[in-house]
Design a protein around this motif. Structure first.
Motif, PDB file in Angstrom:
ATOM      1  N   ARG A 179       0.732  -0.947   0.127  1.00 16.55           N
ATOM      2  CA  ARG A 179      -0.092  -0.374   0.390  1.00 16.55           C
ATOM      3  C   ARG A 179       0.949   1.762  -0.194  1.00 16.55           C
ATOM      4  O   ARG A 179       0.401   2.054  -1.011  1.00 16.55           O
ATOM      5  CB  ARG A 179      -0.974  -0.177   1.254  1.00 16.55           C
ATOM      6  N   TRP A 180       2.086   0.965   1.176  1.00 13.92           N
ATOM      7  CA  TRP A 180       2.657   2.196   0.702  1.00 13.92           C
ATOM      8  C   TRP A 180       3.624   2.802  -0.820  1.00 13.92           C
ATOM      9  O   TRP A 180       4.343   3.725  -0.291  1.00 13.92           O
ATOM     10  CB  TRP A 180       3.628   2.234   2.709  1.00 13.92           C
ATOM     11  N   SER A 181       3.695   1.534  -1.601  1.00 12.89           N
ATOM     12  CA  SER A 181       4.337   2.198  -2.181  1.00 12.89           C
ATOM     13  C   SER A 181       4.407   3.194  -3.130  1.00 12.89           C
ATOM     14  O   SER A 181       4.747   4.289  -3.413  1.00 12.89           O
ATOM     15  CB  SER A 181       4.282   1.254  -3.209  1.00 12.89           C
ATOM     16  N   TYR A 182       2.798   3.763  -3.046  1.00 13.89           N
ATOM     17  CA  TYR A 182       2.171   5.251  -3.741  1.00 13.89           C
ATOM     18  C   TYR A 182       3.016   6.434  -2.791  1.00 13.89           C
ATOM     19  O   TYR A 182       3.832   7.352  -2.959  1.00 13.89           O
ATOM     20  CB  TYR A 182       1.072   5.490  -3.571  1.00 13.89           C
ATOM     21  N   ALA A 183       2.817   6.557  -1.140  1.00 11.95           N
ATOM     22  CA  ALA A 183       3.290   7.387  -0.446  1.00 11.95           C
ATOM     23  C   ALA A 183       4.892   7.406  -0.634  1.00 11.95           C
ATOM     24  O   ALA A 183       5.475   8.721  -0.410  1.00 11.95           O
ATOM     25  CB  ALA A 183       2.822   7.440   0.899  1.00 11.95           C
ATOM     26  N   CYS A 184       4.935   6.316  -0.171  1.00 10.58           N
ATOM     27  CA  CYS A 184       6.999   6.280  -0.421  1.00 10.58           C
ATOM     28  C   CYS A 184       7.420   6.744  -1.573  1.00 10.58           C
ATOM     29  O   CYS A 184       8.327   7.856  -2.032  1.00 10.58           O
ATOM     30  CB  CYS A 184       7.797   4.999  -0.167  1.00 10.58           C
ATOM     31  N   ALA A 185       6.654   6.818  -2.623  1.00  9.55           N
ATOM     32  CA  ALA A 185       7.293   6.889  -4.422  1.00  9.55           C
ATOM     33  C   ALA A 185       7.288   8.786  -4.265  1.00  9.55           C
ATOM     34  O   ALA A 185       7.974   9.397  -4.287  1.00  9.55           O
ATOM     35  CB  ALA A 185       6.668   6.915  -5.426  1.00  9.55           C
ATOM     36  N   LYS A 186       5.333   9.279  -3.792  1.00 14.87           N
ATOM     37  CA  LYS A 186       5.535  11.083  -3.852  1.00 14.87           C
ATOM     38  C   LYS A 186       6.004  11.112  -2.576  1.00 14.87           C
ATOM     39  O   LYS A 186       6.752  12.433  -2.662  1.00 14.87           O
ATOM     40  CB  LYS A 186       4.292  10.865  -3.215  1.00 14.87           C
ATOM     41  N   GLN A 187       6.536  10.841  -1.709  1.00 11.72           N
ATOM     42  CA  GLN A 187       7.460  11.361  -0.952  1.00 11.72           C
ATOM     43  C   GLN A 187       9.016  11.383  -1.575  1.00 11.72           C
ATOM     44  O   GLN A 187       9.625  12.943  -1.277  1.00 11.72           O
ATOM     45  CB  GLN A 187       7.720  10.784   0.694  1.00 11.72           C
ATOM     46  N   LEU A 188       9.680  10.360  -2.008  1.00 13.10           N
ATOM     47  CA  LEU A 188      11.205  10.755  -2.776  1.00 13.10           C
ATOM     48  C   LEU A 188      10.891  12.538  -3.549  1.00 13.10           C
ATOM     49  O   LEU A 188      11.574  12.702  -3.820  1.00 13.10           O
ATOM     50  CB  LEU A 188      11.232   9.110  -2.661  1.00 13.10           C
ATOM     51  N   ILE A 189       9.624  11.947  -4.229  1.00 12.13           N
ATOM     52  CA  ILE A 189       9.535  13.125  -5.568  1.00 12.13           C
ATOM     53  C   ILE A 189       9.839  14.994  -4.556  1.00 12.13           C
ATOM     54  O   ILE A 189       9.949  15.206  -5.406  1.00 12.13           O
ATOM     55  CB  ILE A 189       9.168  12.803  -6.384  1.00 12.13           C
ATOM     56  N   GLU A 190       9.110  14.596  -3.334  1.00  7.72           N
ATOM     57  CA  GLU A 190       9.163  15.936  -2.603  1.00  7.72           C
ATOM     58  C   GLU A 190      10.250  15.922  -2.378  1.00  7.72           C
ATOM     59  O   GLU A 190      11.040  17.651  -2.277  1.00  7.72           O
ATOM     60  CB  GLU A 190       8.537  15.663  -1.202  1.00  7.72           C
ATOM     61  N   ARG A 191      10.751  14.984  -2.132  1.00  6.33           N
ATOM     62  CA  ARG A 191      12.433  15.145  -1.340  1.00  6.33           C
ATOM     63  C   ARG A 191      13.533  15.793  -2.584  1.00  6.33           C
ATOM     64  O   ARG A 191      14.451  16.505  -3.279  1.00  6.33           O
ATOM     65  CB  ARG A 191      12.687  14.518  -0.966  1.00  6.33           C
TER      66      ARG A 191
END
Ligand SMILES: NC(=O)c1ccc[n+]([C@@H]2O[C@H](COP(=O)([O-])OP(=O)(O)OC[C@H]3O[C@@H](n4cnc5c(N)ncnc54)[C@H](O)[C@@H]3O)[C@@H](O)[C@H]2O)c1
Ligand SMILES: O=c1ccn([C@@H]2O[C@H](COP(=O)(O)OP(=O)(O)O[C@H]3OC[C@](O)(CO)[C@H]3O)[C@@H](O)[C@H]2O)c(=O)[nH]1
Length: 386
Positions: A179-191
């Motif tokens: 489930r967290w694949s999306y949140a994690c990818a979004k977090q990395l692009i934010e960073r």
């Protein structure tokens, strides 16, 4: 339209926006707003345009020369850089963003939300163009309070659940919980965007939407989307109501969400677009902290509202419980509670949401009923005849 001024009283000159993902739910509302209330131009990029067709045809519309559709898949199209160069501002909305995909298509999810967004950031940074990137409230993951005992009084303390852009941690589950694949990818692009700002001077704004809902969100399975598809909760529950079947509550419907009307949220995005000096370098929560419900309460409210707008009685058993494994498959997990802190957006842009949950459901379900009731009736009678 003439004489538009920003929040500091400066005149706003018309500019060109490259909007990637313009054919989606948020993109369609943003295009509508930009065409009807501003003089800005939009280069609308997407693989689909069904949701913005009304803005593109007929060519006699007053804004015909201000919107151009480019059917481009940003994964593999060299025209993207040229469009970003032609624009003053790029807004990136493109993403796989339906939870049913996160655990079942994790690779597509990660590619879409991180890898495919990379060139957009790079082209903006290299060409000195401003970027508004759409992230998500899911980057917060679970609340700190979720890890306290169920009866702990600290669970009632906002310090343990209100989500703040500059202070809250991002708490995801284990790797098997895809489930967290999306949140994690979004977090990395934010960073990455944040780092481009810090090291290379990229002018950026990051938006974290908290469950924006309204007309044109997702699809109704079997009508304007795949029969087996699982859209987000508004469309799932709308589909159940239209078909007169019980609404499915995943794991008891205990998760909590705050829902905001798309039209309120679009006002916030327009303020970001037209006030770069106040928006650049910021991450903004955009949600409505006053509209919190459990998913079970949402189901009950949607059932009542739908009955009012359609004139149909409610079912005797309006909801049924399903496990998340049954509904979403292996690897699903959930955010327990999502209350946005509004301090930063309030201070920078003076923005506040307006519409109550009841009112936004009333206008949205009126739209769903008008748009789909007849098509569903026909589809259901065909199935019965066969
Ligand atoms: N709606 C919400 O409440 C919400 C909440 C959190 C985050 N977001 C974020 O906001 C953005 C927009 O969300 P939405 O609700 O409008 O979703 P949506 O699915 O309706 O819109 C996304 C659009 O991007 C397009 N797209 C995807 N991949 C593409 C590609 N490779 N090339 C070209 N176009 C592509 C899709 O065709 C679609 O039209 C997403 O980044 C999403 O993660 C939305
Ligand atoms: O039939 C259903 C469908 C869903 N649920 C539960 O409702 C909760 C909300 O689900 P949904 O709106 O599909 O998605 P999330 O809020 O979990 O995630 C979204 O938040 C923002 C965004 O980034 C983009 O929109 C996306 O990730 C949830 O608890 C489901 O389990 C249900 O009970 N029945």
């Amino acid at each position: 339209m003439a004489g538009r001024v920003d929040l500091d009283g400066n005149p706003i000159n018309p500019f060109t926006i490259c909007m990637i993902g313009a054919g989606g739910f948020i993109g369609s509302h943003l295009c509508e707003k930009l065409m009807s209330e501003t003089p800005h131009k939009v280069l609308a990029v997407d693989v689909y345009n069904d949701k913005i067709k009304h803005l593109l045809e007929p060519a006699t519309l007053t804004w015909a020369d201000r919107i151009q559709f480019h059917r481009i898949n940003i994964k593999n199209d060299s025209r993207l850089e040229g469009l970003i160069k032609m624009a003053d501002l790029t807004i990136n909305l493109a993403a796989i963003c339906t939870p049913a995909d996160y655990n079942t298509r994790p690779l597509d999810t990660i590619y879409s939300n991180f890898i495919d967004a990379l060139p957009v950031v790079k082209y903006c940074s290299e060409n000195g163009k401003r970027l508004i990137h759409f992230s998500t409230c899911e980057v917060y993951g679970k609340t700190i309070g979720a890890f306290l005992p169920k009866d702990s009084p600290l669970r009632q303390d906002p310090a343990y659940y209100v989500l703040k852009e500059d202070a809250s941690p991002c708490i995801f589950g284990s790797i098997e919980k895809q489930r967290w694949s999306y949140a994690c990818a979004k977090q990395l692009i934010e960073r990455l965007i944040y780092a481009e700002g810090a090291e290379n001077g990229l002018e950026f704004t990051i938006v974290r939407p908290f469950n924006w809902i309204g007309p044109r969100m997702d699809f109704i399975p079997g009508i304007d989307g795949p029969s087996e598809g699982v859209p987000r909760v508004l469309a799932c529950f709308s589909n159940n109501l239209l078909r007169r079947e019980p609404l499915k509550l995943v794991d008891g419907g205990e998760s909590q969400r705050t829902f905001i009307y798309i039209k309120d949220a679009i006002e916030a995005v327009l303020l970001m677009i037209e006030n770069p000096a106040r928006a650049n370098g910021h991450i903004f929560n955009v949600g409505n902290p006053n509209n919190e419900v459990t998913v079970r309460q949402l189901a009950e409210m949607m059932t009542q509202v739908y009955s009012k707008v359609s004139g149909e009685s409610s079912l005797e058993t309006p909801t049924i419980d399903v496990s998340s494994k049954e509904f979403y498959g292996e690897g699903y997990d959930d955010s327990d509670k999502r209350i946005p802190d509004m301090t930063i957006i309030n201070k920078q842009l003076g923005w506040n949401p307006k519409t109550s949950l009841w009112d936004l459901l009333e206008s949205t379900l009126t739209y769903q009923h008008r748009t789909y009731a007849e098509a569903i009736k026909q589809a259901m009678s065909k199935t019965t005849a066969n």
